[in-house]
Design an enzyme around this catalytic site. Sequence first.
Site, PDB file in Angstrom:
ATOM      1  N   ASP A 197       4.353   5.638  15.794  1.00  0.00           N
ATOM      2  CA  ASP A 197       3.407   4.834  15.027  1.00  0.00           C
ATOM      3  C   ASP A 197       3.515   5.307  13.567  1.00  0.00           C
ATOM      4  O   ASP A 197       4.064   6.378  13.294  1.00  0.00           O
ATOM      5  CB  ASP A 197       1.997   5.085  15.571  1.00  0.00           C
ATOM      6  CG  ASP A 197       0.920   4.516  14.675  1.00  0.00           C
ATOM      7  OD1 ASP A 197       1.033   3.341  14.299  1.00  0.00           O
ATOM      8  OD2 ASP A 197      -0.037   5.259  14.347  1.00  0.00           O
TER       9      ASP A 197
ATOM     10  N   ASP B 108       0.801   4.401  10.579  1.00  0.00           N
ATOM     11  CA  ASP B 108      -0.474   4.701   9.918  1.00  0.00           C
ATOM     12  C   ASP B 108      -1.275   5.712  10.718  1.00  0.00           C
ATOM     13  O   ASP B 108      -1.588   5.489  11.883  1.00  0.00           O
ATOM     14  CB  ASP B 108      -1.283   3.414   9.725  1.00  0.00           C
ATOM     15  CG  ASP B 108      -0.572   2.469   8.781  1.00  0.00           C
ATOM     16  OD1 ASP B 108      -0.273   2.912   7.655  1.00  0.00           O
ATOM     17  OD2 ASP B 108      -0.287   1.323   9.160  1.00  0.00           O
TER      18      ASP B 108
HETATM   19  C1  XBP Z   1      -2.434   0.355  11.537  1.00  0.00           C
HETATM   20  C2  XBP Z   1      -3.309  -0.677  11.113  1.00  0.00           C
HETATM   21  C3  XBP Z   1      -2.955  -1.467   9.965  1.00  0.00           C
HETATM   22  C4  XBP Z   1      -3.193  -0.880   8.596  1.00  0.00           C
HETATM   23  C5  XBP Z   1      -3.033  -1.995   7.584  1.00  0.00           C
HETATM   24  O1  XBP Z   1      -2.565   0.508  12.951  1.00  0.00           O
HETATM   25  O2  XBP Z   1      -4.310  -0.938  11.724  1.00  0.00           O
HETATM   26  O3  XBP Z   1      -3.762  -2.596  10.042  1.00  0.00           O
HETATM   27  O4  XBP Z   1      -4.496  -0.383   8.499  1.00  0.00           O
HETATM   28  O5  XBP Z   1      -1.856  -2.651   7.735  1.00  0.00           O
HETATM   29  P1  XBP Z   1      -1.481   1.332  13.776  1.00  0.00           P
HETATM   30  P2  XBP Z   1      -1.614  -4.135   7.181  1.00  0.00           P
HETATM   31  O6  XBP Z   1      -1.372   2.672  13.104  1.00  0.00           O
HETATM   32  O7  XBP Z   1      -2.085   1.462  15.144  1.00  0.00           O
HETATM   33  O8  XBP Z   1      -0.202   0.542  13.779  1.00  0.00           O
HETATM   34  O9  XBP Z   1      -2.680  -4.410   6.162  1.00  0.00           O
HETATM   35  O10 XBP Z   1      -0.243  -4.099   6.574  1.00  0.00           O
HETATM   36  O11 XBP Z   1      -1.713  -5.076   8.339  1.00  0.00           O
HETATM   37 MG    MG Z   2      -1.977   4.571  13.777  1.00  0.00          MG
END
Ligand code: XBP
Ligand code: MG
Length: 254
Positions: free
Chosen positions: A9, A11
């Site tokens: 993953d 973020d």
């Molecule tokens: C990451 C997210 C994303 C970011 C924003 O989740 O929830 O929505 O916060 O990204 P994960 P965008 O780590 O579970 O993948 O604004 O580019 O959609």
């Molecule tokens: Mg995440």
Amino acid sequence: MSLQALIFDVDGTLADTERDGHRVAFNQAFSEAGLDWHWDVPLYGALLAVTGGKERMRYYLDRYRQDFPRPADLDAQIARLHAAKTRHYTALLAQGGIPLRPGVRRLLAEARAAGMRLAIATTTTPENVTALLRCALTADAESWFEVIAAGDVVPAKKPAPDIYQYALEELGLDARACLAFEDSENGLRAARDAGLRTVVTVNDYTRDQDFSDALLVLDQLGEAEQPFRVLASAMPLNGARAFDLALARKLAAH
Ligand code: XBP
Ligand code: MG
């Protein structure tokens, strides 16, 4: 089945991008558009229940802003705001604003040197992944990953398993030959429902979530001088201090 790939993953897992990255960029996009929307740190924590920036904005309006008059072209407005937010977010990364979490560079470098296959499965956009990898890892870091599964390439975002299933198909691997790395309950559910075993590194937004289906839950991957703290483990770790490939292989064989 021997371990053949690590799937990350982005973020919250590779870097703490949410509070001081995505959140700040959303607020910049809102104020640039003349909107009175503002997401403070606790509110953003609540909004993280919904993954995906466009989906999160819609959830905010539905849950917190019944007062906001919906324009006829709401979808288009959200798409414009999201594009502006991506611009602000990538600019923030280019300023070197967000480092990788402890142990991430070390583990990726070790995996790469050992010929372990690497992939990404994330909800965020491909632009954001590229910007983070280039700015926080190295200029050619995209080439370290055989598959970068990101954003709207699948219709349903995490906690749906779609993005992990897509990454597995692209890798041509069975889930049992891979380990996933996540930071959130939504991410863990997505990986689990794709049949993957998962290592979780928690952060301030996620540490109280339910990670009972994870193989291992750590505060971070750890470095020799900054060892990890084990929050839960499906097997004894025999004094390991940092998450490395040997530990990944041991877990995968468990
Ligand atoms: C990451 C997210 C994303 C970011 C924003 O989740 O929830 O929505 O916060 O990204 P994960 P965008 O780590 O579970 O993948 O604004 O580019 O959609
Ligand atoms: Mg995440």
